[in-house]
Design a protein around this motif. Structure first.
Motif, PDB file in Angstrom:
ATOM      1  N   VAL A  26     -29.177  22.683 -17.823  1.00 38.24           N
ATOM      2  CA  VAL A  26     -28.245  23.759 -18.166  1.00 38.24           C
ATOM      3  C   VAL A  26     -27.277  23.208 -19.192  1.00 38.24           C
ATOM      4  O   VAL A  26     -26.584  22.210 -18.942  1.00 38.24           O
ATOM      5  CB  VAL A  26     -27.479  24.276 -16.934  1.00 38.24           C
ATOM      6  CG1 VAL A  26     -26.431  25.294 -17.357  1.00 38.24           C
ATOM      7  CG2 VAL A  26     -28.446  24.896 -15.925  1.00 38.24           C
TER       8      VAL A  26
ATOM      9  N   PRO B  68     -29.984  22.880 -11.300  1.00 32.87           N
ATOM     10  CA  PRO B  68     -30.283  22.061 -12.476  1.00 32.87           C
ATOM     11  C   PRO B  68     -30.469  20.593 -12.124  1.00 32.87           C
ATOM     12  O   PRO B  68     -29.796  20.065 -11.240  1.00 32.87           O
ATOM     13  CB  PRO B  68     -29.059  22.268 -13.363  1.00 32.87           C
ATOM     14  CG  PRO B  68     -27.950  22.569 -12.405  1.00 32.87           C
ATOM     15  CD  PRO B  68     -28.585  23.349 -11.276  1.00 32.87           C
TER      16      PRO B  68
ATOM     17  N   TYR C 152     -37.609  21.367 -23.600  1.00 30.12           N
ATOM     18  CA  TYR C 152     -37.045  22.316 -22.634  1.00 30.12           C
ATOM     19  C   TYR C 152     -36.876  23.653 -23.353  1.00 30.12           C
ATOM     20  O   TYR C 152     -36.114  23.758 -24.315  1.00 30.12           O
ATOM     21  CB  TYR C 152     -35.677  21.853 -22.142  1.00 30.12           C
ATOM     22  CG  TYR C 152     -35.646  20.535 -21.418  1.00 30.12           C
ATOM     23  CD1 TYR C 152     -35.530  20.488 -20.027  1.00 30.12           C
ATOM     24  CD2 TYR C 152     -35.714  19.331 -22.115  1.00 30.12           C
ATOM     25  CE1 TYR C 152     -35.482  19.278 -19.358  1.00 30.12           C
ATOM     26  CE2 TYR C 152     -35.661  18.110 -21.457  1.00 30.12           C
ATOM     27  CZ  TYR C 152     -35.549  18.091 -20.071  1.00 30.12           C
ATOM     28  OH  TYR C 152     -35.502  16.886 -19.412  1.00 30.12           O
TER      29      TYR C 152
ATOM     30  N   HIS D 150     -33.718  25.826  -7.078  1.00 36.50           N
ATOM     31  CA  HIS D 150     -33.784  24.370  -7.227  1.00 36.50           C
ATOM     32  C   HIS D 150     -32.474  23.789  -7.741  1.00 36.50           C
ATOM     33  O   HIS D 150     -32.072  22.689  -7.370  1.00 36.50           O
ATOM     34  CB  HIS D 150     -34.921  24.030  -8.202  1.00 36.50           C
ATOM     35  CG  HIS D 150     -35.067  22.592  -8.515  1.00 36.50           C
ATOM     36  ND1 HIS D 150     -35.650  21.688  -7.650  1.00 36.50           N
ATOM     37  CD2 HIS D 150     -34.688  21.873  -9.611  1.00 36.50           C
ATOM     38  CE1 HIS D 150     -35.645  20.483  -8.206  1.00 36.50           C
ATOM     39  NE2 HIS D 150     -35.066  20.576  -9.396  1.00 36.50           N
TER      40      HIS D 150
ATOM     41  N   TRP E 175     -39.806  31.218 -13.223  1.00 32.81           N
ATOM     42  CA  TRP E 175     -38.969  30.061 -13.556  1.00 32.81           C
ATOM     43  C   TRP E 175     -37.494  30.356 -13.315  1.00 32.81           C
ATOM     44  O   TRP E 175     -36.731  29.450 -12.934  1.00 32.81           O
ATOM     45  CB  TRP E 175     -39.200  29.643 -15.002  1.00 32.81           C
ATOM     46  CG  TRP E 175     -40.498  28.950 -15.243  1.00 32.81           C
ATOM     47  CD1 TRP E 175     -41.440  29.262 -16.182  1.00 32.81           C
ATOM     48  CD2 TRP E 175     -41.021  27.805 -14.539  1.00 32.81           C
ATOM     49  NE1 TRP E 175     -42.505  28.402 -16.109  1.00 32.81           N
ATOM     50  CE2 TRP E 175     -42.279  27.492 -15.113  1.00 32.81           C
ATOM     51  CE3 TRP E 175     -40.552  27.027 -13.485  1.00 32.81           C
ATOM     52  CZ2 TRP E 175     -43.059  26.433 -14.657  1.00 32.81           C
ATOM     53  CZ3 TRP E 175     -41.332  25.962 -13.020  1.00 32.81           C
ATOM     54  CH2 TRP E 175     -42.570  25.685 -13.613  1.00 32.81           C
ATOM     55  N   GLN E 176     -37.085  31.590 -13.483  1.00 34.86           N
ATOM     56  CA  GLN E 176     -35.702  31.946 -13.203  1.00 34.86           C
ATOM     57  C   GLN E 176     -35.401  31.782 -11.718  1.00 34.86           C
ATOM     58  O   GLN E 176     -34.351  31.243 -11.337  1.00 34.86           O
ATOM     59  CB  GLN E 176     -35.421  33.382 -13.646  1.00 34.86           C
ATOM     60  CG  GLN E 176     -33.956  33.789 -13.577  1.00 34.86           C
ATOM     61  CD  GLN E 176     -33.704  35.121 -14.271  1.00 34.86           C
ATOM     62  OE1 GLN E 176     -34.636  35.897 -14.514  1.00 34.86           O
ATOM     63  NE2 GLN E 176     -32.452  35.398 -14.601  1.00 34.86           N
TER      64      GLN E 176
ATOM     65  N   SER F 236     -26.748  19.194 -15.546  1.00 32.79           N
ATOM     66  CA  SER F 236     -25.904  20.342 -15.864  1.00 32.79           C
ATOM     67  C   SER F 236     -25.008  20.097 -17.067  1.00 32.79           C
ATOM     68  O   SER F 236     -24.091  20.869 -17.332  1.00 32.79           O
ATOM     69  CB  SER F 236     -25.040  20.707 -14.648  1.00 32.79           C
ATOM     70  OG  SER F 236     -24.299  19.580 -14.196  1.00 32.79           O
TER      71      SER F 236
ATOM     72  N   THR G 257     -29.893  28.153 -19.364  1.00 31.46           N
ATOM     73  CA  THR G 257     -30.856  27.421 -18.551  1.00 31.46           C
ATOM     74  C   THR G 257     -32.120  27.150 -19.355  1.00 31.46           C
ATOM     75  O   THR G 257     -32.699  28.065 -19.947  1.00 31.46           O
ATOM     76  CB  THR G 257     -31.222  28.217 -17.285  1.00 31.46           C
ATOM     77  OG1 THR G 257     -30.040  28.406 -16.491  1.00 31.46           O
ATOM     78  CG2 THR G 257     -32.255  27.467 -16.454  1.00 31.46           C
TER      79      THR G 257
ATOM     80  N   VAL H  42     -35.168  21.036 -15.041  1.00 30.48           N
ATOM     81  CA  VAL H  42     -34.242  22.121 -15.403  1.00 30.48           C
ATOM     82  C   VAL H  42     -32.953  21.519 -15.958  1.00 30.48           C
ATOM     83  O   VAL H  42     -32.332  20.674 -15.311  1.00 30.48           O
ATOM     84  CB  VAL H  42     -33.918  23.018 -14.192  1.00 30.48           C
ATOM     85  CG1 VAL H  42     -32.929  24.111 -14.587  1.00 30.48           C
ATOM     86  CG2 VAL H  42     -35.192  23.631 -13.616  1.00 30.48           C
TER      87      VAL H  42
ATOM     88  N   VAL I 178     -35.979  25.134 -19.274  1.00 34.65           N
ATOM     89  CA  VAL I 178     -37.004  24.704 -18.333  1.00 34.65           C
ATOM     90  C   VAL I 178     -38.091  23.917 -19.058  1.00 34.65           C
ATOM     91  O   VAL I 178     -38.568  24.334 -20.118  1.00 34.65           O
ATOM     92  CB  VAL I 178     -37.626  25.923 -17.613  1.00 34.65           C
ATOM     93  CG1 VAL I 178     -38.773  25.491 -16.707  1.00 34.65           C
ATOM     94  CG2 VAL I 178     -36.562  26.650 -16.795  1.00 34.65           C
TER      95      VAL I 178
ATOM     96  N   TYR J 246     -37.094  29.842  -9.686  1.00 29.78           N
ATOM     97  CA  TYR J 246     -37.183  28.405  -9.403  1.00 29.78           C
ATOM     98  C   TYR J 246     -35.872  27.710  -9.754  1.00 29.78           C
ATOM     99  O   TYR J 246     -35.347  26.901  -8.979  1.00 29.78           O
ATOM    100  CB  TYR J 246     -38.330  27.793 -10.196  1.00 29.78           C
ATOM    101  CG  TYR J 246     -38.438  26.293 -10.083  1.00 29.78           C
ATOM    102  CD1 TYR J 246     -39.159  25.706  -9.040  1.00 29.78           C
ATOM    103  CD2 TYR J 246     -37.809  25.459 -11.012  1.00 29.78           C
ATOM    104  CE1 TYR J 246     -39.248  24.327  -8.929  1.00 29.78           C
ATOM    105  CE2 TYR J 246     -37.899  24.079 -10.904  1.00 29.78           C
ATOM    106  CZ  TYR J 246     -38.619  23.512  -9.864  1.00 29.78           C
ATOM    107  OH  TYR J 246     -38.701  22.148  -9.751  1.00 29.78           O
ATOM    108  N   ALA J 247     -35.322  28.007 -10.935  1.00 27.93           N
ATOM    109  CA  ALA J 247     -34.077  27.371 -11.368  1.00 27.93           C
ATOM    110  C   ALA J 247     -32.930  27.739 -10.437  1.00 27.93           C
ATOM    111  O   ALA J 247     -32.070  26.895 -10.129  1.00 27.93           O
ATOM    112  CB  ALA J 247     -33.749  27.782 -12.804  1.00 27.93           C
TER     113      ALA J 247
END
Length: 297
Positions: free
Chosen positions: A89, A45, A22, A43, A36-37, A48, A94, A87, A96, A39-40
């Motif tokens: 956190v 996490p 990740y 979506h 990706w930011q 988390s 974050t 994802v 990915v 998406y995160a």
């Protein structure tokens, strides 16, 4: 222990383990980072906290793969790369891990070419299909020469070399929920990239000194080179995946291959080759029994 989302599905994960990396969002160049930011953010996490499993998301990945395979027009390989990712956190950061399904499919095809007899391979994947897939792969790699997967997969076993990046303190065991809850057990290890690289480098030096030409040494070197491809502040995860169903609850709770290999490397480092042998033999014998289930009817 964290709460675990129930997995409402009849699809069981394949009997495979996964080694994942990740990367923090900062590791991705633009415009990939922005994608990706977004998406995160949309979506959310999949996990988390470090002790949370991404097993529900892994099952979702498997469902998508089956839907692709069983579609109205079945395809041997995905036509486009997946835009999905796992994802995590951790401490507000974050991370990915892109699925990279198409790239991993090409790699799986390469493994099939090596592992299957030619007659069986031609039945499963006719030569014309393989040739077309290889041509697609070559064209794609010409445009993406530095591409590498964030996920490695091993079917029916966890390779011994995969245990080296981790320590006993990285172990996360999530027991199955009450009967009827459909919450699966999960076992995984999660560690910072810097720690993973140090352990692999240390293990490689020790093993090279005791058996410089062994296959384990070569495998550990490959893992080390793969880890070097990623951002130094990444996270590395060993997920037992669907293998938890082969091990069963009692064996899963007692599974400590990482700790045994760690003890074996420590014995070798101190010059105790006799003391190191039992740890390695115990781990390989355990996984040999699991791998043998592949041929069970």
């Amino acid at each position: 222990m964290q709460s675990v989302t129930a997995v409402r599905t009849s699809v069981l994960p394949p009997y495979a383990a996964h080694l994942r990396v990740y990367e923090p969002l900062a590791a991705y160049p633009e415009p990939e980072r922005a994608r990706w930011q977004a998406y995160a953010a949309a979506h959310g996490p999949d996990a988390s906290a470090p002790e949370q499993t991404v097993a529900p998301a892994a099952l979702e990945e498997q469902r998508e793969a089956l839907a692709e395979l069983l579609g109205r027009t079945p395809r041997t390989l995905p036509e486009r790369e997946s835009e999905r990712a796992f994802v995590r956190v951790v401490d507000g950061v974050t991370y990915v891990c892109p699925w990279a399904t198409r790239l991993r499919s090409w790699q799986a095809l390469d493994e099939l070419r090596v592992s299957l007899p030619v007659a069986l391979l031609d039945t499963v994947l006719p030569p014309a299909v393989r040739a077309a897939a290889l041509a697609d792969q070559e064209r794609w790699q010409a445009v993406h020469p530095d591409a590498r997967p964030w996920i490695l997969t091993s079917r029916w076993e966890v390779p011994v070399r995969w245990f080296l990046p981790f320590g006993a303190e990285d172990r996360c065991f999530v027991p199955a929920g009450p009967e009827g809850s459909r919450v699966p057990a999960a076992l995984f290890y999660l560690t910072p990239m810097a720690q993973a690289r140090r352990r692999v480098a240390r293990g490689f030096r020790v093993l090279r000194g005791s058996a410089p030409t062994g296959t384990l040494v070569q495998g550990v070197e490959e893992v080390g080179r793969w880890l070097e491809e990623f951002h130094p502040r990444s996270l590395v995860e060993l997920d037992y995946g669907g293998l938890v169903h082969l091990l069963g609850p009692e064996r899963l709770a007692a599974e400590d291959s990482v700790e045994e290999i760690e003890a074996g490397i420590g014995a070798l480092r101190s010059g105790d080759g006799v003391g190191a042998a039992p740890a390695y033999e115990a781990v390989t014998a355990r996984w040999r029994k699991v791998f043998a289930l592949r041929n069970a009817s």
